[in-house]
Design an enzyme around this catalytic site. Structure first.
Site, PDB file in Angstrom:
ATOM      1  N   HIS A  14       0.855  -1.188   0.000  1.00 52.38           N
ATOM      2  CA  HIS A  14       0.000   0.000   0.000  1.00 52.38           C
ATOM      3  C   HIS A  14       0.893   1.239   0.000  1.00 52.38           C
ATOM      4  CE1 HIS A  14      -2.621   3.147   1.617  1.00 52.38           C
ATOM      5  NE2 HIS A  14      -3.650   2.418   1.197  1.00 52.38           N
ATOM      6  N   ASP A  16       0.931   4.193   1.368  1.00 52.60           N
ATOM      7  CA  ASP A  16       1.293   4.778   2.663  1.00 52.60           C
ATOM      8  C   ASP A  16       2.281   3.898   3.409  1.00 52.60           C
ATOM      9  OD1 ASP A  16      -0.396   6.972   2.290  1.00 52.60           O
ATOM     10  OD2 ASP A  16      -2.104   5.956   3.187  1.00 52.60           O
ATOM     11  N   LYS A  17       2.130   2.578   3.276  1.00 53.82           N
ATOM     12  CA  LYS A  17       3.054   1.671   3.948  1.00 53.82           C
ATOM     13  C   LYS A  17       4.410   1.607   3.245  1.00 53.82           C
ATOM     14  CE  LYS A  17       1.495   1.062   7.465  1.00 53.82           C
ATOM     15  NZ  LYS A  17       2.331   1.314   8.625  1.00 53.82           N
ATOM     16  N   GLU A  42      10.425  11.866   6.731  1.00 49.84           N
ATOM     17  CA  GLU A  42       9.125  11.725   6.077  1.00 49.84           C
ATOM     18  C   GLU A  42       9.332  11.340   4.615  1.00 49.84           C
ATOM     19  OE1 GLU A  42       6.563  12.078   7.972  1.00 49.84           O
ATOM     20  OE2 GLU A  42       7.449  13.127   9.682  1.00 49.84           O
ATOM     21  N   GLU A  55      14.444  15.915   9.174  1.00 43.81           N
ATOM     22  CA  GLU A  55      15.633  16.386   9.877  1.00 43.81           C
ATOM     23  C   GLU A  55      16.415  15.196  10.430  1.00 43.81           C
ATOM     24  OE1 GLU A  55      12.310  18.553   9.462  1.00 43.81           O
ATOM     25  OE2 GLU A  55      12.384  17.407  11.327  1.00 43.81           O
ATOM     26  N   LYS A 167      -5.695  -4.392   0.610  1.00 44.11           N
ATOM     27  CA  LYS A 167      -6.321  -3.939   1.854  1.00 44.11           C
ATOM     28  C   LYS A 167      -7.259  -5.039   2.352  1.00 44.11           C
ATOM     29  CE  LYS A 167      -7.556   0.407   2.247  1.00 44.11           C
ATOM     30  NZ  LYS A 167      -8.222   1.731   2.043  1.00 44.11           N
ATOM     31  N   PHE A 255      -8.706  -4.412 -10.113  1.00 44.43           N
ATOM     32  CA  PHE A 255      -7.802  -3.553  -9.346  1.00 44.43           C
ATOM     33  C   PHE A 255      -6.403  -3.780  -9.893  1.00 44.43           C
ATOM     34  CE2 PHE A 255      -6.166  -2.827  -4.688  1.00 44.43           C
ATOM     35  CZ  PHE A 255      -5.488  -1.698  -5.099  1.00 44.43           C
ATOM     36  N   ASP A 263      -2.271   5.828  -6.155  1.00 43.76           N
ATOM     37  CA  ASP A 263      -2.580   6.720  -5.042  1.00 43.76           C
ATOM     38  C   ASP A 263      -1.268   7.129  -4.390  1.00 43.76           C
ATOM     39  OD1 ASP A 263      -3.889   8.122  -3.071  1.00 43.76           O
ATOM     40  OD2 ASP A 263      -4.477   6.363  -1.913  1.00 43.76           O
ATOM     41  N   ALA A 264      -1.070   8.409  -4.159  1.00 44.19           N
ATOM     42  CA  ALA A 264       0.143   8.862  -3.489  1.00 44.19           C
ATOM     43  C   ALA A 264       0.189   8.315  -2.067  1.00 44.19           C
ATOM     44  CB  ALA A 264       0.199  10.385  -3.459  1.00 44.19           C
ATOM     45  N   ARG A 269       0.405   7.963   7.667  1.00 45.11           N
ATOM     46  CA  ARG A 269      -1.011   8.163   7.345  1.00 45.11           C
ATOM     47  C   ARG A 269      -1.858   6.933   7.667  1.00 45.11           C
ATOM     48  NH1 ARG A 269      -2.449  10.989   1.644  1.00 45.11           N
ATOM     49  NH2 ARG A 269      -1.900   8.909   0.856  1.00 45.11           N
ATOM     50  N   LYS A 270      -1.280   5.951   8.348  1.00 47.97           N
ATOM     51  CA  LYS A 270      -2.040   4.761   8.730  1.00 47.97           C
ATOM     52  C   LYS A 270      -1.852   4.476  10.223  1.00 47.97           C
ATOM     53  CE  LYS A 270      -4.163   3.624   4.961  1.00 47.97           C
ATOM     54  NZ  LYS A 270      -4.210   5.037   4.540  1.00 47.97           N
ATOM     55  N   LYS A 290      10.787   8.051  12.944  1.00 50.99           N
ATOM     56  CA  LYS A 290      11.151   8.825  14.130  1.00 50.99           C
ATOM     57  C   LYS A 290      12.040   8.004  15.056  1.00 50.99           C
ATOM     58  CE  LYS A 290       6.783  11.407  14.115  1.00 50.99           C
ATOM     59  NZ  LYS A 290       5.525  11.680  14.842  1.00 50.99           N
ATOM     60  N   LYS A 294      11.631  10.767  20.117  1.00 45.74           N
ATOM     61  CA  LYS A 294      10.286  11.265  19.846  1.00 45.74           C
ATOM     62  C   LYS A 294       9.292  10.389  20.602  1.00 45.74           C
ATOM     63  CE  LYS A 294      12.653  13.209  16.365  1.00 45.74           C
ATOM     64  NZ  LYS A 294      14.123  13.129  16.323  1.00 45.74           N
ATOM     65  N   ASP A 296       6.224  10.354  20.647  1.00 47.03           N
ATOM     66  CA  ASP A 296       5.136   9.834  19.816  1.00 47.03           C
ATOM     67  C   ASP A 296       5.298   8.337  19.618  1.00 47.03           C
ATOM     68  OD1 ASP A 296       3.683  12.105  19.346  1.00 47.03           O
ATOM     69  OD2 ASP A 296       4.652  12.584  17.443  1.00 47.03           O
TER      70      ASP A 296
END
Length: 430
Positions: A14, A16-17, A42, A55, A167, A255, A263-264, A269-270, A290, A294, A296
């Site tokens: 996918h 995003d992955k 990123e 960074e 998916k 598909f 799809d970008a 984003r997941k 990260k 971090k 997060d």
């Protein structure tokens, strides 16, 4: 009244992955040669193009473009017809050095007790005893479906037409006491080759070829993929599969166009796929790319470690743990515990939270030390979820920008260890 709960997963192919895996592979390479690296990487992927931004502060040099290409090829984007190929796509790096203003609040030398949080925010950990890995069942099944689909794709034996992007989604029916009753609905959408050609360019023949492809895909998902998944499950979970399950297999039709060409994709984003599939809560911060300064990332892992050990010890059937920080400050702003009325000890949730603060040191430097988070362990987290995975030690090889190679033994998913259960039982009188 029974109710339904749904979770989804996405495959390593996918878009995003793909972005997450590139970001984490770059992080791993920096940590392999300089464990003190500070990384916030990123990634954007689209048709024929990868863009790296963020960074980095490190004493090593990594060929980030080659790392990105290696990840893309490993995932399976190796053919020109995918319009996104590891060896030929463009890779643009806009990475630069970490802000000194941020670094001075985080890096306090060699003393872990002084290390401040890399950012403000709140992080959550969750665990529930409905599966052997203490994960929500709908998400666990969604991940399993796609992991096995990827195995079938790489075997290229029983199913020969699979492409990397896919998916899944699983809906579980629960009774009033939140016990799973049955698997209600399964959705699988998988990218595929155009493996049945129409007999002519007439629309009727085109439609017929598409129907035949979709019928074949549905047959293979139901008769090949799902039986392989079910064989991996304990008997009490297998019993939740019945002949009333609703299936939606490639529900929009063919598909063929997928991945970053369809799809970008963007890093981070997941975040619900990465955590608990919508169960519990999420503080909003993504993980991939990260380094563990971090919070997060590192505090979310620590909160999962706490929640899983508490549930395994029998404190409650399900537990949510929240921890919050201010940037540059070591001590958490607060620790919150929610047991959803499933507690097995004669203590309020606030009293449980007090004991958690006594048992677990949640200062960022100690989280890094206790969970061994300065090791290059993150590439494996970037697909099929960061939580509920198997704690194990593997050998990994990394290449520095100058060609120097390094092989390291790395312990993966340290936050999944049930290493505090006996201590928790003793403290809670269990």
């Amino acid at each position: 009244m029974p109710y339904a709960f749904t979770s989804e997963s996405v495959s390593e192919g996918h878009p995003d992955k793909v972005a997450d895996q590139i970001s984490d592979a770059i992080l791993d390479h920096f940590l392999a040669f300089d464990p003190n690296s500070k990384v916030a990487c990123e990634t954007l992927v689209t048709t024929g193009q990868v863009v790296l931004a963020g960074e980095i502060k490190s004493n090593t040099y990594v060929d980030v473009q080659q790392v990105a290409r290696d990840v893309i090829n490993r995932i399976g984007y190796t053919k020109g017809e995918y319009m996104f190929q590891g060896d030929s796509c463009g890779v643009l790096s806009a990475l630069h050095e970490q802000s000194a203003d941020i670094n001075r609040g985080v890096d306090r030398g060699e003393s872990p007790e002084l290390q401040g949080a890399g950012d403000q925010g709140m992080m959550f950990g969750y665990a529930v005893n409905e599966t052997e890995n203490f994960m929500p069942l709908a998400l666990d099944l969604s991940h399993r479906i796609l992991r096995e689909l990827a195995v079938l794709r790489r075997e290229n034996n029983e199913i020969k037409y699979l492409r990397p992007d896919s998916k899944s989604q699983v809906t579980i029916e629960y009774n009033d006491d939140h016990t799973p009753l049955r698997v209600h609905t399964i959705v699988v959408s998988t990218q595929h080759d155009e493996f049945i050609e129409p007999m002519s360019e007439q629309q009727e023949d085109i439609d017929r070829a598409e129907r035949e492809m979709c019928d074949r895909i549905e047959h293979d998902v139901r008769k090949i993929l799902l039986p392989r998944v079910m064989r991996q499950l304990p008997e009490h979970i297998q019993a939740l599969f019945d002949d009333k399950i609703i299936f939606h297999i490639n529900p929009t039709g063919k598909f063929v166009i997928g991945g970053p060409h369809g799809d970008a994709g963007l890093t981070g984003r997941k975040i619900i796929v990465d955590t608990y599939g919508g169960k519990g809560a999420h503080g909003g911060g993504a993980f991939s790319g990260k380094d563990p300064s971090k919070v997060d990332r590192s505090a979310a892992y620590a909160a999962r470690h706490i929640a899983k050990n508490l549930v395994a010890a029998g404190v409650a059937d399900q537990i949510l743990v929240q921890v919050s920080y201010a940037i540059g400050v070591a001590e958490p702003m607060g620790v919150f515990v929610e047991t959803y009325g499933t507690g097995k000890v004669n203590l309020s949730d606030s009293k449980i939270a007090e004991k958690v603060k006594e048992l677990f040191d949640l200062r960022p430097g100690f989280i890094e030390k206790n969970l061994k988070l300065r090791n290059p362990m993150y590439g494996e987290t970037a697909a099929y979820g960061h939580m509920g995975r198997i704690n194990k030690t593997v050998k990994k090889t990394f290449t520095q920008g100058n060609g120097e190679m390094l092989t390291k033994e790395v312990e993966l998913f340290t936050w999944e260890k049930l290493d505090r259960v006996e201590e928790i039982k003793q403290v809670f009188g269990l």
